[in-house]
Design a protein around this motif. Structure first.
Motif, mmCIF file in Angstrom:
data_model
loop_
_atom_site.group_PDB
_atom_site.id
_atom_site.type_symbol
_atom_site.label_atom_id
_atom_site.label_comp_id
_atom_site.label_asym_id
_atom_site.label_seq_id
_atom_site.Cartn_x
_atom_site.Cartn_y
_atom_site.Cartn_z
ATOM 1 N N GLU A 87 0.854 -1.179 0.000
ATOM 2 C CA GLU A 87 0.000 0.000 0.000
ATOM 3 C C GLU A 87 0.898 1.239 0.000
ATOM 4 O OE1 GLU A 87 -2.619 1.813 3.417
ATOM 5 O OE2 GLU A 87 -3.757 0.216 2.413
ATOM 6 N N ASP A 88 0.860 1.977 -1.086
ATOM 7 C CA ASP A 88 1.680 3.188 -1.226
ATOM 8 C C ASP A 88 3.155 2.899 -0.954
ATOM 9 O OD1 ASP A 88 -0.606 4.697 -1.771
ATOM 10 O OD2 ASP A 88 -0.982 5.033 0.358
ATOM 11 N N GLY A 89 3.614 1.764 -1.473
ATOM 12 C CA GLY A 89 5.016 1.401 -1.337
ATOM 13 C C GLY A 89 5.406 0.778 -0.020
ATOM 14 N N THR A 90 4.437 0.546 0.873
ATOM 15 C CA THR A 90 4.714 -0.048 2.182
ATOM 16 C C THR A 90 4.055 -1.411 2.291
ATOM 17 O OG1 THR A 90 4.855 2.113 3.270
ATOM 18 C CG2 THR A 90 4.442 0.206 4.682
ATOM 19 N N PRO A 91 4.767 -2.442 2.754
ATOM 20 C CA PRO A 91 4.142 -3.742 2.972
ATOM 21 C C PRO A 91 3.114 -3.664 4.107
ATOM 22 C CG PRO A 91 6.536 -3.948 2.882
ATOM 23 C CD PRO A 91 6.227 -2.501 3.002
ATOM 24 N N VAL A 92 1.938 -4.226 3.878
ATOM 25 C CA VAL A 92 0.879 -4.260 4.892
ATOM 26 C C VAL A 92 0.377 -5.689 5.026
ATOM 27 C CG1 VAL A 92 0.154 -1.861 4.623
ATOM 28 C CG2 VAL A 92 -0.839 -3.623 3.150
#
Length: 260
Positions: A87-92
């Motif tokens: 999500e927006d370049g961040t792992p979630v």
């Protein structure tokens, strides 16, 4: 008629006063000992049962490479679905727990799960202690985290079992056992812990994997967690292989039945 109504009222009063006279708990024989079911979820329907689980608070794990996100947890086709995504370049990823809803000291804890295929994150079925002291103490006796299963290496089939104690600060300590079996990353398998007064016994598909009494047997009630986390322990993630999922088919918990 009056006598019938009197008998009916008397019966209802007995049921109200003595509800334990109803259906007996489901039992299971484990290592020659009778256990009674105390918690179960088969993840039926299309929503998480909020009477049994809560979504883990959204926890920023930038230090480890990702964060928990409520949108990454769902129920689908009779399974708990924990998703690992971007999500927006961040792992979630998804995570649930029974904090404030269910906890237990000792017993038999089992989950049926289908693990991930992508690298860079791990799934876990674990027991958490809100009272674990962040200082040197009496081993795990006065508090522990017990990792029944951690799926840290999809490529080599790595599965880890662990006990953590003395908090998560400079005094933190742990004991663990790992093995590799690639077949565990295909289809559903069961992961279980038998926690008695004298030892911890870890199982995969009913097979004993690790038995230990070090560093002492926790005397606190622990709650359940099913989670996905990103981090270097699981290697580098490949964004092209995301999203990926871990599925939970059921979670069952048993307590040793009182001796007759």
């Amino acid at each position: 008629m009056r006598r019938f109504l009197s008998l009916l009222l008397a019966s209802l009063l007995l049921i109200t006063l003595f509800p334990s006279c109803g259906e007996p708990r489901e039992t299971r024989e484990i290592n020659g000992k009778t256990y009674e079911l105390t918690f179960s979820d088969e993840f039926e329907g299309d929503k998480l049962n909020k009477k049994k689980w809560e979504l883990c608070p959204e926890w920023d794990r930038q230090d480890a490479g990702g964060r928990w996100d409520h949108d990454m947890t769902s129920v689908r086709d009779g399974h708990l679905v924990l998703t690992a995504s971007m999500e927006d370049g961040t792992p979630v990823s998804g995570a649930v727990r029974t904090k404030g809803l269910f906890s237990q000291c000792q017993g038999y804890f089992e989950a049926s799960m289908q693990l991930q295929h992508a690298p860079g994150f791990w799934g876990a079925f674990w027991l958490m202690d809100p009272l674990m002291k962040d200082e040197k103490g009496n081993g795990a006796v006065d508090g522990a985290e017990i990792d029944i299963m951690e799926s840290y290496d999809a490529f080599s089939g790595g599965i880890n079992h662990a006990i953590h104690w003395d908090g998560y600060g400079p005094d933190h300590q742990s004991e663990s056992y790992s093995r590799h079996r690639t077949a565990l990353y295909e289809g559903f398998h069961t992961y279980a812990l038998e926690w008695t007064e004298t030892e911890y016994i870890f199982y995969i598909d009913g097979e004993e994997i690790w038995r230990t009494d070090y560093p002492g047997i926790c005397e606190n009630e622990l709650y359940l967690k099913l989670t996905i986390e990103f981090g270097s322990w699981a290697g580098s993630y490949d964004e092209s292989q995301l999203p990926d999922e871990i599925l939970g088919d059921y979670v069952h918990v048993y307590q040793a039945a009182p001796e007759k």
